[in-house]
Motif scaffolding. Sequence first.
Motif, PDB file in Angstrom:
ATOM      1  N   VAL A 168       0.832  -1.209   0.000  1.00 46.49           N
ATOM      2  CA  VAL A 168       0.000   0.000   0.000  1.00 46.49           C
ATOM      3  C   VAL A 168       0.862   1.252   0.000  1.00 46.49           C
ATOM      4  O   VAL A 168       0.395   2.319   0.399  1.00 46.49           O
ATOM      5  N   GLY A 169       2.110   1.133  -0.475  1.00 46.82           N
ATOM      6  CA  GLY A 169       3.005   2.278  -0.460  1.00 46.82           C
ATOM      7  C   GLY A 169       2.515   3.418  -1.333  1.00 46.82           C
ATOM      8  O   GLY A 169       2.573   4.588  -0.945  1.00 46.82           O
ATOM      9  N   VAL A 170       2.013   3.079  -2.530  1.00 43.56           N
ATOM     10  CA  VAL A 170       1.531   4.115  -3.451  1.00 43.56           C
ATOM     11  C   VAL A 170       0.322   4.834  -2.861  1.00 43.56           C
ATOM     12  O   VAL A 170       0.202   6.064  -2.930  1.00 43.56           O
ATOM     13  N   ILE A 171      -0.567   4.075  -2.253  1.00 43.47           N
ATOM     14  CA  ILE A 171      -1.779   4.682  -1.676  1.00 43.47           C
ATOM     15  C   ILE A 171      -1.407   5.613  -0.526  1.00 43.47           C
ATOM     16  O   ILE A 171      -1.947   6.731  -0.408  1.00 43.47           O
ATOM     17  N   MET A 172      -0.485   5.167   0.326  1.00 41.15           N
ATOM     18  CA  MET A 172      -0.088   6.014   1.459  1.00 41.15           C
ATOM     19  C   MET A 172       0.603   7.284   0.981  1.00 41.15           C
ATOM     20  O   MET A 172       0.314   8.381   1.463  1.00 41.15           O
TER      21      MET A 172
END
Length: 438
Positions: free
Chosen positions: A66-70
């Motif tokens: 979920v790195g991109v979302i965060m």
Amino acid sequence: MLSPQLLALREAWSNLEEPERTGFLKRLVYSRAFEVIITLSIVANTMCTTYQADFEIQHLGATPPVGVIMDGTFLAIFAMEMLLKLVVHRWYFFVNDEMHWNWFDFVLVVFSAMDFVFAEAAIVRISFARSLRIFKLGKVLRVFRTVRFLKELRVMVTSIIGSLVSLGWSIVMLGLILFVFALFFVQQMAVYLSSLGPSGVGTELFDDQSAYFRSVRTAMLTLSMCTTGGRDWEDIWRLIEPLGTGPALAFVFYIAFFTFAVLNILTGIFVESALSLAKPTEQEALKQSRLQAEEEGEELTMILEALDDDGDGLMSMSEFASAMTNDRIVHLLHRVGVDIKDAELFFTTVASLGNRQDAIEIPEFVAQVMRLRGQALSIDLHAVLLQLHALQDTLARKFDELRKEQMSIRSSLIANATPVGKGVLAIDTTEMIIRDRF
């Protein structure tokens, strides 16, 4: 000599002042709830960035699920904050009192957006995209913004930043001291080693002496380690002791001088700098003074109300004289800067300020007492002198008017009186009129 254009620019910059902002957005951006949300977002962003760094080092070549979302979520939050402040302040956003923080936020948001876009779109070279990843550290640096809301941390950070100039000059002074002693020991060591050689000194001792004093730069590093914990100075003492009494005493003096004199002096300089920077700002000092005055006024009101015998909410002369026998009242008045020697005279003065004579309401009495606290300033004395001059001019003018009126009345009475009683009648009538006027 500055050019006229630069002087005009500096004057314009010093006179630049942002107009007062009002409206819903201004109240929203500077509300306590908004600041709490942004602060929590900064802390959460730091925790997420830490998680991403741990994940990337433990799973080389992989990215967090979920790195991109965060990243996108926090980028949107911080960009929204900056845009709202831009709408509120307009171009003053970059030149107002918080311009340093505003520029810091602006640069971080811009480069974080570039890092986010270039990391997700393969439109640039990989080497350039990797170079932009250094700006991920900028998200972590945003945590320093929280020091604005924590006074203790803000004082520490301000003291550290303000001590950088002192730190630079301290390093220069330490370098000079180390250079002088290192040059002396290298010269002595060179004479000693060249005269005896490895066979006369011993191979192991010769190697250690050559290693720690092979140049002035190396000797400076050796001496600094002796006094900063990098090396026990007893080990270096064993290398210098064979040189003779003079170098040995010089080394002991260096250790004592550096430990007890230099370090303590530098500590005092940094402490003085920190204390000067830890002083509250004008706004904070004004706020503290106002709060202290309110607390002292409330405390004095509560005590006087408790000492009000008849409970009518008025402070009379007898009640005030009785209150002055209370040590707590005397101490409180002395603490706020009111030192009363004559209770009757003080009460008469306070009552006259409130246009009262026998009694005065307690809240009004407290307000007048708070006005009288502290010593009289020069402006107070000048104000009294100005009022005295104005009163003197008024009395002189009134006296001239009365004198002219007296002369007019006297002339009229003398003209209308009988010849026999002119003098007595004029004088008696004039005195009666003057008594009536006064």
